[in-house]
Write a protein that holds these residues in place. Structure first.
Motif, PDB file in Angstrom:
ATOM      1  N   LYS A  18       0.809  -1.306   0.036  1.00  0.00           N
ATOM      2  CA  LYS A  18      -0.051  -0.056  -0.086  1.00  0.00           C
ATOM      3  C   LYS A  18       0.892   1.444  -0.018  1.00  0.00           C
ATOM      4  O   LYS A  18       0.509   2.097  -0.817  1.00  0.00           O
ATOM      5  CB  LYS A  18      -0.750   0.053   1.211  1.00  0.00           C
ATOM      6  CG  LYS A  18      -1.996   1.128   1.255  1.00  0.00           C
ATOM      7  CD  LYS A  18      -2.658   1.093   2.430  1.00  0.00           C
ATOM      8  CE  LYS A  18      -3.594   2.293   2.510  1.00  0.00           C
ATOM      9  NZ  LYS A  18      -4.663   2.311   3.837  1.00  0.00           N
ATOM     10  N   SER A  21       2.919   1.535  -3.346  1.00  0.00           N
ATOM     11  CA  SER A  21       1.871   2.039  -4.346  1.00  0.00           C
ATOM     12  C   SER A  21       1.437   3.492  -4.095  1.00  0.00           C
ATOM     13  O   SER A  21       1.776   4.401  -5.362  1.00  0.00           O
ATOM     14  CB  SER A  21       0.402   1.290  -4.371  1.00  0.00           C
ATOM     15  OG  SER A  21       0.631  -0.161  -4.525  1.00  0.00           O
ATOM     16  N   ASP A  52      -5.712  -1.052 -11.581  1.00  0.00           N
ATOM     17  CA  ASP A  52      -5.136  -1.375 -10.463  1.00  0.00           C
ATOM     18  C   ASP A  52      -3.907  -1.926 -10.478  1.00  0.00           C
ATOM     19  O   ASP A  52      -2.968  -2.497  -9.673  1.00  0.00           O
ATOM     20  CB  ASP A  52      -5.850  -2.462  -9.555  1.00  0.00           C
ATOM     21  CG  ASP A  52      -5.533  -2.688  -8.108  1.00  0.00           C
ATOM     22  OD1 ASP A  52      -5.265  -1.464  -7.545  1.00  0.00           O
ATOM     23  OD2 ASP A  52      -5.704  -3.691  -7.732  1.00  0.00           O
ATOM     24  N   THR A  55      -0.555  -1.152  -8.006  1.00  0.00           N
ATOM     25  CA  THR A  55      -0.836  -1.989  -6.616  1.00  0.00           C
ATOM     26  C   THR A  55      -0.342  -3.416  -7.087  1.00  0.00           C
ATOM     27  O   THR A  55       0.417  -4.018  -6.261  1.00  0.00           O
ATOM     28  CB  THR A  55      -2.208  -1.933  -6.026  1.00  0.00           C
ATOM     29  OG1 THR A  55      -2.536  -0.655  -5.702  1.00  0.00           O
ATOM     30  CG2 THR A  55      -2.109  -3.012  -4.684  1.00  0.00           C
TER      31      THR A  55
END
Length: 147
Positions: A18, A21, A52, A55
């Protein structure tokens, strides 16, 4: 001594992904000039393929990056960790940059999405300069989650 990869993926991996990213997105968004245009364009192209992707990429590449940086981590820890891992990466910027770019290059060779490999090749040099400038923050982020 425990490897950096083992430390990073043991308990704090989701938080590390997290943070990495968010760091990548923030770093790209603050770029300006030709480098900013190139990196933001590459990010836009990649997120068009998969919203996404940052991530997912962080989740996939972070363990490989930890493996690649393990020699520098072991050296840092053997010397008592006098500063922080970011400062150690900055002091050994050539080795650190090579370690990170080798992971990126190896994975770019396996891209099977038409056009994305070309996008990577187009921004690699600009990205290398940005990564080198951000080594202190990368090291601090890794160390935060490897404790």
């Amino acid at each position: 001594m425990t490897s950096l990869k083992d430390l990073l993926v043991s308990t704090n991996f989701d938080a590390a992904v997290k943070d990495m990213s968010a760091f990548i997105e923030e770093t790209v968004s603050k770029q300006s000039g030709i480098t900013g245009i190139a990196l933001k364009g590459a990010m836009a192209a990649a997120t068009k393929v998969d919203s996404d992707i940052v991530t997912k990429g962080s989740r996939r590449l972070l363990p490989e990056m930890a493996d690649s940086l393990d020699g520098l981590w072991q050296d840092y820890k053997a010397n008592g960790g006098a500063t922080d891992f970011g400062a150690h990466l900055e002091a050994n910027s050539s080795s650190a940059l090579d370690a990170i770019l080798n992971v990126a290059d190896r994975n770019a060779n396996n891209i099977n999405v038409p056009g994305l490999d070309k996008v990577y090749k187009g921004v690699r040099g600009k990205a290398a300069k940005v990564i080198e400038q951000e080594l202190p923050k990368i090291g601090q982020l890794i160390e935060k989650h490897a404790q």
